[in-house]
Design an enzyme around this catalytic site. Sequence first.
Site, PDB file in Angstrom:
ATOM      1  CG  PHE A  24      -1.787   1.231   1.295  1.00  0.00           C
ATOM      2  CD1 PHE A  24      -2.845   1.383   0.409  1.00  0.00           C
ATOM      3  CD2 PHE A  24      -1.561   2.236   2.227  1.00  0.00           C
ATOM      4  CE1 PHE A  24      -3.669   2.507   0.457  1.00  0.00           C
ATOM      5  CE2 PHE A  24      -2.375   3.354   2.288  1.00  0.00           C
ATOM      6  CZ  PHE A  24      -3.425   3.491   1.400  1.00  0.00           C
ATOM      7  N   GLY A  25       0.636   2.130  -0.965  1.00  0.00           N
ATOM      8  CA  GLY A  25       1.346   3.402  -1.055  1.00  0.00           C
ATOM      9  C   GLY A  25       0.405   4.553  -0.782  1.00  0.00           C
ATOM     10  CD  GLU A  99       9.428   4.561   0.884  1.00  0.00           C
ATOM     11  OE1 GLU A  99       9.144   5.323   1.834  1.00  0.00           O
ATOM     12  OE2 GLU A  99       9.285   4.881  -0.308  1.00  0.00           O
TER      13      GLU A  99
END
Length: 192
Positions: A24-25, A99
């Site tokens: 999920f972004g 990230e």
Amino acid sequence: MDIDTTAVNRLRHRFGEHEQVWLFGYGSLIFKADFAYLERKPASIHGHVRRFWQGSHDHRGTPDYPGRVVTLAPQAGATCSGMAYLIRPDVFDYLDHREKNGYLRFSTTLTFDDGSNAQGLVYIADPDNAAYLGPAADAAIADQIAAASGPSGRNRDYLTELADALDLLGKTDPHVQALIDCLPPDSSPRHP
């Protein structure tokens, strides 16, 4: 300041027999999908809100002047809209590096626009990481975003590209819109 979470993330989830994983972004992963994926579709997660509370020392700012990027904050009853990507586990080698500035992988339930659900992963920078900046007044956050820039570009572009991407999804995020409304005028020269 040691904020690189790459090694920790590689130990957090073992994929075993899984050949595909949903991711999920909710920030730059919506508008900058520079990784291989098998499928992409709008989704949301529940119980969290998107907030510009994470410092960016490596992409949209510098160690001396960090930018601000989004993370998720828990909030009962909330829904955060974004984009889900079906990826192969080897893509996490790249994503963990991308990230690495304080983000950890967490398991989550994704809800797709058709109402179906799937288990997946999401990167969240929680308040315990060294790059966490935390809440501030919208105007102060917008001023910091307007002034910051790093190897991946201007922090203001991150904010405006996120707002544009959410608009294309037909979604409005009150926090993102409040920061857009507070963003000082762009004083950088325009090139023809």
